[in-house]
Design a protein around this motif. Sequence first.
Motif, short mmCIF file in Angstrom:
data_model
loop_
_atom_site.label_atom_id
_atom_site.label_comp_id
_atom_site.label_asym_id
_atom_site.label_seq_id
_atom_site.Cartn_x
_atom_site.Cartn_y
_atom_site.Cartn_z
N THR A 1 0.82 -1.21 0.00
CA THR A 1 0.00 0.00 0.00
C THR A 1 0.86 1.26 0.00
O THR A 1 1.99 1.27 0.49
N VAL A 2 0.30 2.32 -0.57
CA VAL A 2 0.91 3.63 -0.41
C VAL A 2 -0.09 4.58 0.23
O VAL A 2 0.12 5.78 0.30
N ASP A 3 -1.22 4.01 0.69
CA ASP A 3 -2.29 4.81 1.28
C ASP A 3 -1.83 5.35 2.63
O ASP A 3 -1.44 4.58 3.51
N HIS A 4 -1.87 6.65 2.82
CA HIS A 4 -1.35 7.23 4.06
C HIS A 4 -2.10 6.72 5.27
O HIS A 4 -1.55 6.64 6.36
N LYS A 5 -3.37 6.34 5.12
CA LYS A 5 -4.14 5.88 6.29
C LYS A 5 -3.69 4.49 6.70
O LYS A 5 -3.50 4.21 7.89
N LYS A 6 -3.49 3.62 5.72
CA LYS A 6 -3.02 2.27 6.06
C LYS A 6 -1.62 2.35 6.65
O LYS A 6 -1.30 1.66 7.62
N LEU A 7 -0.77 3.18 6.05
CA LEU A 7 0.58 3.32 6.59
C LEU A 7 0.53 3.88 8.00
O LEU A 7 1.27 3.45 8.88
N GLY A 8 -0.37 4.82 8.23
CA GLY A 8 -0.51 5.39 9.57
C GLY A 8 -0.88 4.31 10.57
O GLY A 8 -0.30 4.23 11.66
N ILE A 9 -1.83 3.45 10.20
CA ILE A 9 -2.23 2.39 11.13
C ILE A 9 -1.08 1.43 11.36
O ILE A 9 -0.82 1.01 12.50
N MET A 10 -0.34 1.11 10.30
CA MET A 10 0.79 0.19 10.48
C MET A 10 1.86 0.82 11.38
O MET A 10 2.42 0.15 12.24
N TYR A 11 2.15 2.11 11.15
CA TYR A 11 3.06 2.82 12.05
C TYR A 11 2.59 2.67 13.50
O TYR A 11 3.37 2.38 14.40
#
Lengths: 412, 372, 672
Positions: free
Chosen positions: C48-58
């Motif tokens: 993914t490059v979706d900022h929301k998914k990355l945010g959740i993974m962070y």
Amino acid sequence: MLAHLPRRRAAAALAILGFLVAGCAKNAPQDIFRPAGSNAREIDDGLGGQKYIFILAGVVAAIVIAVVLFIIFKFKDRGQDIPEQTHGNPMLEIGMTILPAIILITVAIPTVAKIFNLAKSDDAACVVNVTGQQWWWEYDYPVQNCGGIEITQPIVTSGEMVIPAGVNVQLRITSRDVIHSYWIPRLNGKRDAVPGSLQPLRMQADQPGIYTGQCTEFCGLSHARMRQAVVALDSDSFATWVANQEEAYTSPTDALALEGEGQFISQCARCHQINGLTNSDGTPVLANPEQNLVSGAAPNLTNLMTRTGFAGFTFDLITDACREKLWNAPSEEFSALYLQGVWMDSPAGAEYPVCFNETALREWLRNAPGMKPMFVDPNNLSSTGGLYRGMPNLGLTEAQIDQLIAYLLERK
Amino acid sequence: MLTTGSKLLIGATVVSVISAILFGITVDGPGATVGVIGLLSAAVAFGLIAGINVYVRDSNAPAMEPGVEHTCAAARQPSGASGWPAVAAVGVAGLAIGAVSRPVVFLVALVVVLAAIVEWMVQAWSERASDDTGYNATIRGRLLHPLEFPVLATLGLGALIYGFSRIMLSASKDAGRWLFIAIGALFLAGAVVVAIYRGAGKRTIAGVSALAAFAVVGVGVASAVQGQRDIEAHPAPSCLSNEEGEGDHGAPKAPSDTAGVYATIVLTDSDFYAVLGNWNGPDKIAYHQLSVPRNARVSLVFLNQTSEPARLTARLGKFGDAAESVECTAMVEADGEGYLSIKAVNVPLASTEPMQLQLGGEEAPAIEIQVP
Amino acid sequence: MAIIERPSAVPTFAGAGANAPAVVTPTQGLGVFKRPVAASGWKSWVFTVDHKKLGIMYGVVSMFFFLVGGVEALLIRLQLAAPDNTVLSAQVYNEMFTMHATTMVFLFVMPMAAAFANYFLPLQIGARDVAFPRINALGFWLFLFGGIFINTSWVLGGAADGGWFMYSPNSSPLFSPGHGVDFWVLGLQITGIASLVGAINLIVTVLNMRAPGMKLMHMPMFTWMVLVVQFLLAFAMPVITVALFLLGFERNFGATFFNVDAGADPLLWQHLFWIFGHPEVYIIILPSFGIISEVLPVFARKPLFGYKFVVFSGAGIGFLGWGVWAHHMFASGLGPVSVAVFSVATMLIAIPTGVKIVNWTLTLWGGKLWFTTAMKFAIGVIVLFTIGGVTGVTHAVAPSDTQQTDTYHIVGHFHFVIVGGAVMGLFAGLYYWWPKMFGKTLNEKLGGWNFWLMFWGISITFGAMHIVGMQGQPRRMVVWPEKLTGEGFFNLHFWNQVATWGAFTIAVGVAFFIVNVVVTARKKERAPLDPWDARTLEWITASPPKEHNFDVIPTVHALDEFFHRKYEEVEHEDGHVKLMKVKTAEEILAEEEARADAHIHLPSPSYWPIVLAFGLPIIAYGVIYNLILSFVGAAIVLLAGFGWALEPSVAEDSDYDPPAGGDSTKELATIG
């Protein structure tokens, strides 16, 4: 929320009380609020002093907490209207910016003055070089007139630094390996010992006494066991101490101790120097710590039994009861007691010192790294090219230890 | 489906990997690592070329777009001018010269040949990809720009930096300092001009920049030909000094103001003595002996207050019969000051020579070094 | 479900003359590989490059590291609960406090702030994603792999043992011969790249991608504080990178940057470390300031008091933060002049910090306070940060600081600031934004337990540490001896035990949070669209937001845009004007949906960020064990770089199922 309020207040009060209780009384040997010398008092007293800013900080915190508690109580949602959407009040905000600035100016000016006062060196009547290494401190006294007492040949000692009381002593601190920090809380703040550089620190104790401290810059494996103390003696006692340190070496007469001298030469003298010790052919026995240790130095043991601690002042050379007595001694009796050292409480002409903590020294000679973790595994020295960091386990027999202890007991 | 050329290159990749593994397992000794790295590098290079080749289908446009050969005129168009054959030829010549002269020439030539082959291949393919020249240029750029830009930028910057470093190395120390300031100021001024006159054409800016770059490289080449100024040798490990006039010209005169100075050694017309650093004691004692902690590096400042240059020599003892005596020296001009960092490894008693700070020869005045 | 823009129509170039051959341009995408298009399953997360998914993974990963660091802290406290204790050996203890600090700073607080910044910054400025989505993904994977890399040192011969400040020469191979410090150096380099690329990305996003009408002075405070933090990161990370390179070269290639015998000075490391290290403090605390500046106005139903003052004080802290690094070195022997200058500069920084406290307090003043868990945490920050702040001022006074530095008093001080300020703020953010992220509200009752246990745990633990420090106990000591405990009941022994009990209280508080997450995940009930009656743009979206965030990019007219769309001043019958809710969030969302954009451009996922990130720890292992491995890693990085450069800019239409019908390109469902 309301239900929490009394509990919260009570707890806040309790917390403040706790701080107060902690601040006063209690006799912790390293309490930073019990200055015992002019430099620590300079840090502690006045505007810009420790006490003042702690109180100031406490008052500011208390005001903020009180305001927050008031707001929580007063503006709780009780069904009132949505408040007016005000975006601020520039005058109030500017005021609230200037107010802390003014308070801080009252602190800043005396602070700068104190910084320069504590950096002065022109009123110091004595100088001691302090050298840190893993994990002990060495002190050497150059030839000088130290507060009225002539030191005619350089003195070297370790663990506890003996100074004349009431005299401002200039320490010149450096290190042989990593960075350490010299700290005697009741006499002055910390100063790092940085290899290659020489750092000044003033030390003055009003009254005779022992002031303990601890290395405060993380320096590796046994950082927690790198301790130090400053021992302040009255002028006469200091003169006695200096004369004793400068006394020439005398070979033991006792048979056991004589065997101990041989053991020392074969086992210990690789690293530890005893000034004046000679081989049977009369040549001086010279330690070569630079060939065995990373730091290139080991404590000089010429006058071991004049000290009250060993191995970086971590362990006591005197028994617990005697230590309690010495540490709590009134200042007028302290100097005499300290000079007796392990012979404290022993009747005149006694064979064996009552206060000598033989258990600890014996255990140390049996297995030093077992008491104080050090980097001395002989199979794991490749990173240092075969050099030790600390004292290895020498694998001495009990008989050898007996001889060594008998010998060391005479190093007084 | 894989084309013939791709199969060949993929095969070469596989062979390189296998030979790297075999080489790594079988060959021992100092050359093993280099060999494996070489073979792995070859594998990476072959893999990259294979990948490009797979993508361009052996530069076979019809294979990518069936029927394109009938609809486009690319085949009929003459190929554009290309410098790559010439570059490749130079590279091959370089290979031959390198093979008989120096390996470095051979390596450079090899890189040139490989680069030329890749560029040539991609260009040939892209010119026939379609009859839309704009598209052809785009597709070529897309494939090669990620490779070309970093490499060219590295080469260009490398030349600049190398040229600049030659200039700084050949200029004298004082000139170098001013040069550095001047070039920095020029740079800043240029940037300000560009920022203010936004109207300035891109060509003008590029031209001026290119001119400046050429100037730096040109002067750099000239400086390299002229050679470096004399660079002082590193000091002996047990003492560090400012022998060549280096060090702290502006150091404070009062030694205690300089944190870290162990002692200041003062030479006046009538006396030669030491003052302890960090101590401005009431009776600031002029010592004729200096106590130095054993095995700790300490620094000394030497103040020469006479009208003659003087040399301070620290004799740090001679231990054992075979051992060299440890000495370090600092030469200080008249009314100047110098710096010396010393480490006394053992006590004077262990030394067969006296340990002392001395001026010049054997008979000169000395300060005894005590190591407790 | 991915929504992409259909590639523009095939351009045709009309020939110049009738007899010129027809010009045909191939239509297929450029590049070697396709782009991944999975909309569900693990691929939809990994590529993914979706900022929301990355945010959740962070968020998930940093929460995991929070637990790791927490366990390390508990072990430290267990060891110190009694004199001459033997829970940990000296070596393991040294590794433990080094890794506790490293984990908490670099692997929990910073990435947790990055989690919120990633998720909410684009939403708060009305953007559909960040400026460089693939770089964003790269940042996350670098952080994850770097964090794992550092922690593998535990099983590969012991972790770093030099303290998180890693002072030279104690960190040189002579004094720290194991590989722990190498793991630390290289791991921090990797996570440092993550911070750096993330910083550039967010700066560009804020400066270029704000919704129409959103002036800088209309940005929500969280966005502002994150912007300041990214500038701090962009300038601070290079400094630590240089320092780590010097240390790495000294350890691995025999360089002598800090070696006294080669004429160098070990203080160089301290200066480099703290020029990074002090801005780092503000990097840690400012996101939390941003969060509570969002939470307090919402639950006080008032705008933030003195918005401009808070912005400028935040920026002021950012600037002043660069001029105070040497206050970490008051005992290092810098000389009285330097010490005086840095002492005064450090006092100055108290002013903008004080401004913030005052403004938060005045935000609450006259409000209509709603004590949700998020609000409790936010008020907790005000109280605890104030305590940590004022003890900080006592350390600005250099003579006093020489007594307190490197004692437990300092440990207590900065834990009040970091745990009481930063971590409590992050928890406020979690409770506040949870319904937005997951569509469910966290349980308020469990939240209450969570808050009170943490609040009192923090006060007790770190309050006790202040006292322990005043009684003269230095930090980083594996044991403290019985003979120094002092007399009376409230002696060193007592306070050390109190601190240990407090630490476990915090742990129980955190356990309540985890229970709360599990309980909330299992419950069916959805959160209302606007559970808190919030004020900023992120609440205009669905909960959780659609992949493209906004159906139509909102036009901004005011600070607190969402609030102004909901509320208007209505004149009452009795004549006085009153603020009334005129629209609900549901109505506003429905309006937006009704006029949704027909063509929405979103970045396609990519394989390459994770591949490139994977190459770096391999290079790092190679540096430690065998350089050949480094070549393999470098080859991976190189190839991933080419894949990155050459992949098609968007996934092709043919990768998706055909549109459901009509002309709209919005509803392209993915294949597989």
